[in-house]
Design an enzyme around this catalytic site. Structure first.
Site, mmCIF file in Angstrom:
data_model
loop_
_atom_site.group_PDB
_atom_site.id
_atom_site.type_symbol
_atom_site.label_atom_id
_atom_site.label_comp_id
_atom_site.label_asym_id
_atom_site.label_seq_id
_atom_site.Cartn_x
_atom_site.Cartn_y
_atom_site.Cartn_z
ATOM 1 N N HIS A 242 -6.076 4.646 26.502
ATOM 2 C CA HIS A 242 -7.056 5.419 25.650
ATOM 3 C C HIS A 242 -7.018 5.165 24.068
ATOM 4 O O HIS A 242 -7.931 4.685 23.514
ATOM 5 C CB HIS A 242 -7.044 7.249 25.809
ATOM 6 C CG HIS A 242 -7.948 7.855 25.127
ATOM 7 N ND1 HIS A 242 -9.024 8.204 25.550
ATOM 8 C CD2 HIS A 242 -8.052 8.103 23.795
ATOM 9 C CE1 HIS A 242 -9.497 8.929 24.878
ATOM 10 N NE2 HIS A 242 -9.198 8.866 23.580
ATOM 11 N N GLU A 243 -5.924 5.620 23.633
ATOM 12 C CA GLU A 243 -5.785 5.362 22.145
ATOM 13 C C GLU A 243 -5.703 3.737 21.863
ATOM 14 O O GLU A 243 -6.206 3.564 20.534
ATOM 15 C CB GLU A 243 -4.227 5.727 21.691
ATOM 16 C CG GLU A 243 -4.118 7.289 21.785
ATOM 17 C CD GLU A 243 -5.339 8.082 21.128
ATOM 18 O OE1 GLU A 243 -5.844 7.690 20.208
ATOM 19 O OE2 GLU A 243 -5.632 9.187 21.531
ATOM 20 N N HIS B 66 -9.216 3.079 21.161
ATOM 21 C CA HIS B 66 -9.582 3.299 19.738
ATOM 22 C C HIS B 66 -9.174 2.006 18.765
ATOM 23 O O HIS B 66 -9.975 1.732 18.053
ATOM 24 C CB HIS B 66 -8.717 4.722 19.328
ATOM 25 C CG HIS B 66 -9.635 6.030 20.032
ATOM 26 N ND1 HIS B 66 -11.176 6.117 19.723
ATOM 27 C CD2 HIS B 66 -9.050 6.819 20.451
ATOM 28 C CE1 HIS B 66 -11.364 7.149 20.274
ATOM 29 N NE2 HIS B 66 -10.344 7.889 20.808
ATOM 30 N N HIS C 272 -11.272 -0.803 18.595
ATOM 31 C CA HIS C 272 -12.387 -0.397 18.187
ATOM 32 C C HIS C 272 -12.254 -0.792 16.435
ATOM 33 O O HIS C 272 -13.307 -1.221 15.886
ATOM 34 C CB HIS C 272 -12.776 1.151 18.234
ATOM 35 C CG HIS C 272 -14.150 1.503 18.146
ATOM 36 N ND1 HIS C 272 -14.761 2.702 18.262
ATOM 37 C CD2 HIS C 272 -15.215 0.542 17.643
ATOM 38 C CE1 HIS C 272 -16.093 2.610 17.852
ATOM 39 N NE2 HIS C 272 -16.445 1.457 17.542
#
Length: 701
Positions: A485-486, A489, A492
């Site tokens: 998940h991180e 990010h 991104h």
């Protein structure tokens, strides 16, 4: 989650300063990264003072320009202003979050007030706002690029929502509110950290029944880090608490750990957050009303994909009903297990994870302890990197020559498919007393090319339990999902391809920012990834086919519980920020009333009780916005379907659209437009319920 405290910075060489303060000097380090070993707490206040002054001078120069406002002399000039401040802030907030000290926390209280006062002056400046308004009214004649048009609109909105259009008295009151909120948010965060640092449960030899060898090893490592060498402790880190509640046979100790975890910030001591919450809510409501909104939720959501509190409530209630029904059915099954074992007690919240694990073993013949030996941290890092290589052509090469803030921190140079430098990536994975709880992504430098190519420097901060000296860190399936998940990010930020810093990377709506991260989680649990990277830490044997099948079959188990604990928190967040603050005189009574209203099962706790809900009270980034994870989940469940429909989870054409329309575009386009460009249509909400196993295909009419 992401951390929005850091913005864009530039090469240190842009402002060399022979002052003896490393924050104000050119950084002669690889890639001009912060020289952490040289930076001390006493450097920050002088550096902030100089940065504030420099930024003020840059804003004054924009206002003093008597030439008719243009995009270049106003909007682009605002983008160039404040780079020293951003540089200093990025380093400061990284250390406050990941490696704090009493000195840094004391400084943070002062810096929060200084930051609020500084940004009040700028974001409510009438002259700057007037220039932006003239440009916005004449935008059609300016011949702007798509990105420039987006930046002009977002910049005007930022000033407008800060109160730049208010009268003098209202601006003065708004400034007072902002300063007070900055102080309260910092106090909330410090209180939470204080309670987490002050509490441990020592585990004697007779207190370890049911606990895995890897958990005990991590508990010993946590004790050693706290000066208790030779002992073993449970801490209030989620990565310590949840596996203990899942595995410990000692019901009395499970109760003690659960109650301590859910009472953080709510102990009636010097770290109590109840009064702070009330003050924050009153001030937020007042600020919203100054800006013409009925509630803070209405103000916050007006600048989001959701747009209105009712749209958020509709989504959450759509999910709540089937989730609660599933959770209640599971509750009855868990109570049946207790009775079957001869237990003469009602299922309590500290029992749920323990008996749910037993039920999962019975129904799916699977438990986390069986798979953890195959989920070594290093292997899961490699898996995340390899997925990025196969999707986007990125490669990761570890660098040992780049300064870090703690010996645990690792750094990789990231290159694109052509072998060109793309980014730096820092990973700080282990829990320690100096680190705030949770997991997050932030940056030391964001991508831009306003005045030449600036490459991003991206951080992932976790709180995994350390392995023993002779063992690697072994992750639970939830930990492995958090890592992906991180890292979503992080991608991104690393893949950002924009001109202007305010639109870089994760500078998107809160209810869109979780799409790249939650979407990336899907690859972590795919057989194509696990068959390669899930290997036993002792034998290097791959994950057995039978265990893989049982793991995949068990993924949707206990989703009623997981959804209820999340949605209840999101609904409470919404109610905090829609109801009149004056009516919330007792946080405990409000919490009890709202949970009774939705029929919250007594055996399940919210994922975040109010007094520890840092997402919404340690700042306002997720205030009235905790729903964002679920709003984004609607999109991520639907988006991964594009790869499944292509028959290849690494399909090059779909991956290119994902790169171009989602990961690299930052805030340079409207998020709904970006999603439709990728998927060809709006997302289908029922994809979320199907993904969680809460909706049969026959119900999805």
């Amino acid at each position: 989650m992401t951390d929005s405290t850091t913005e864009q910075t530039v090469s240190a060489a842009s402002f060399p300063h022979d002052s003896g303060n490393p924050l104000l000097e050119a950084w002669k380090t690889p890639f001009e990264t912060p020289p952490f070993a040289r930076i001390r707490p006493e450097h920050f206040l002088p550096a902030f003072a100089e940065a504030f002054a420099a930024h003020d001078a840059e804003i004054a120069a924009i206002k003093a320009n008597k030439v008719e406002p243009t995009f270049e002399n106003t909007v682009a000039a605002l983008e160039r202003a404040g780079r020293l401040l951003t540089r200093v802030s990025a380093v400061f907030y990284d250390l406050v979050g990941a490696h704090s000290s009493p000195e840094l926390l004391e400084i943070e209280s002062e810096v929060a007030l200084l930051q609020a006062r500084h940004w009040n002056r700028i974001s409510m400046d009438a002259e700057i706002y007037a220039r932006l308004t003239r440009l916005r009214e004449n935008a059609a004649a300016l011949k702007l690029t798509g990105e420039q048009s987006r930046l002009l609109e977002r910049t005007w909105i930022r000033f407008h929502r800060a109160g730049a259009g208010l009268d003098t008295a209202a601006k003065a009151r708004m400034a007072e509110i902002n300063e007070r909120l900055a102080h309260l948010a910092t106090s909330f965060s410090h209180n939470l950290l204080g309670d987490e640092q002050d509490w441990v449960l020592e585990l004697g030899e007779n207190d370890r029944d049911g606990l895995s060898d890897s958990f005990v090893a991590a508990a010993k490592a946590a004790a050693a880090e706290r000066g208790l060498a030779g002992k073993a402790v449970v801490t209030l880190s989620r990565s310590s608490v949840e596996p203990f509640l899942q595995s410990s046979t000692r019901r009395d100790l499970r109760e003690k750990v659960y109650k301590a975890f859910t009472a953080r910030g709510d102990n009636g001591n010097g770290h109590d957050n109840n009064a702070t919450i009330g003050d924050i809510l009153k001030l937020r409501e007042e600020a919203a009303k100054l800006l013409g909104y009925d509630s803070f939720a209405a103000y916050s959501l007006a600048d989001s994909m959701a747009k209105t509190p009712q749209n958020v409530r509709d989504l959450l209630e759509r999910v709540w009903k089937p989730a609660r029904a599933r959770a209640m059915a599971d509750r009855d099954a868990l109570q049946g297990l207790i009775t079957e074992e001869g237990g003469n007690f009602r299922l309590a919240a500290w029992d749920w994870r323990y008996y749910a694990e037993k039920l999962r073993q019975r129904r799916a013949n699977f438990d986390d302890a069986a798979i953890k030996p195959y989920l070594a941290l290093d292997n899961m890092i490699d898996a995340a990197f390899d997925v990025a290589r196969r999707l986007f052509g990125l490669t990761f090469n570890e660098r040992k020559d780049i300064p870090v803030w703690h010996p645990d921190v690792r750094v990789w140079e990231v290159k694109d498919a052509q072998g060109r430098h793309k980014a730096l990536f820092y990973g700080d994975y282990f829990a320690r007393p100096s680190k705030r709880s949770g997991a997050w992504m932030t940056s030391l430098r964001d991508q831009e090319r306003l005045d030449g190519e600036i490459y991003p420097v991206i951080l992932n901060i976790m709180n995994f339990s350390r392995g023993a000296e002779d063992q690697p860190c072994l992750l639970s399936p939830d930990d492995a999902r958090t890592l992906f998940h991180e890292f979503g990010h992080a991608l991104h930020g690393m893949l950002s391809n924009v001109t202007y810093p305010s639109l870089s990377g994760t500078s998107v709506f809160t209810d869109f920012v979780e799409l790249p991260s939650q979407l990336y989680e899907h690859w972590q649990e795919r057989p194509e990834v696990l068959q390669t990277f899930a290997r036993h830490y002792q034998t290097n044997e791959p994950l057995p086919e039978d265990l893989l099948k049982r793991f995949l079959a068990a993924r949707k188990f206990n989703q009623g519980f997981a959804t209820v604990e999340f949605v209840s928190s999101a609904l409470l967040d919404l109610e905090f920020h829609t109801q009149k603050a004056a009516s919330i005189t007792d946080v405990h009574a409000f919490e009890k009333r709202e949970l009774e209203k939705i029929g919250m099962p007594a055996e399940i706790a919210m994922r975040h009780r109010p007094q520890q809900f840092g997402h919404i009270f340690s700042g306002d980034h997720y205030a009235a916005g905790y729903y964002s994870y679920m709003w984004s989940e609607v999109m991520d469940a639907d988006a991964f379907g594009a790869f499944e429909e292509a028959g290849d989870i690494f399909d090059p054409k779909v991956a290119k659209r994902l790169h171009d329309d989602i990961y690299s575009s930052g805030g340079s386009r409207d998020p709904e437009e970006a999603y439709i460009a990728f998927r060809g249509r709006k997302p289908e909400p029922d994809a979320l319920l199907r993904g969680r196993g809460l909706l049969d295909e026959s119900e999805a009419a």
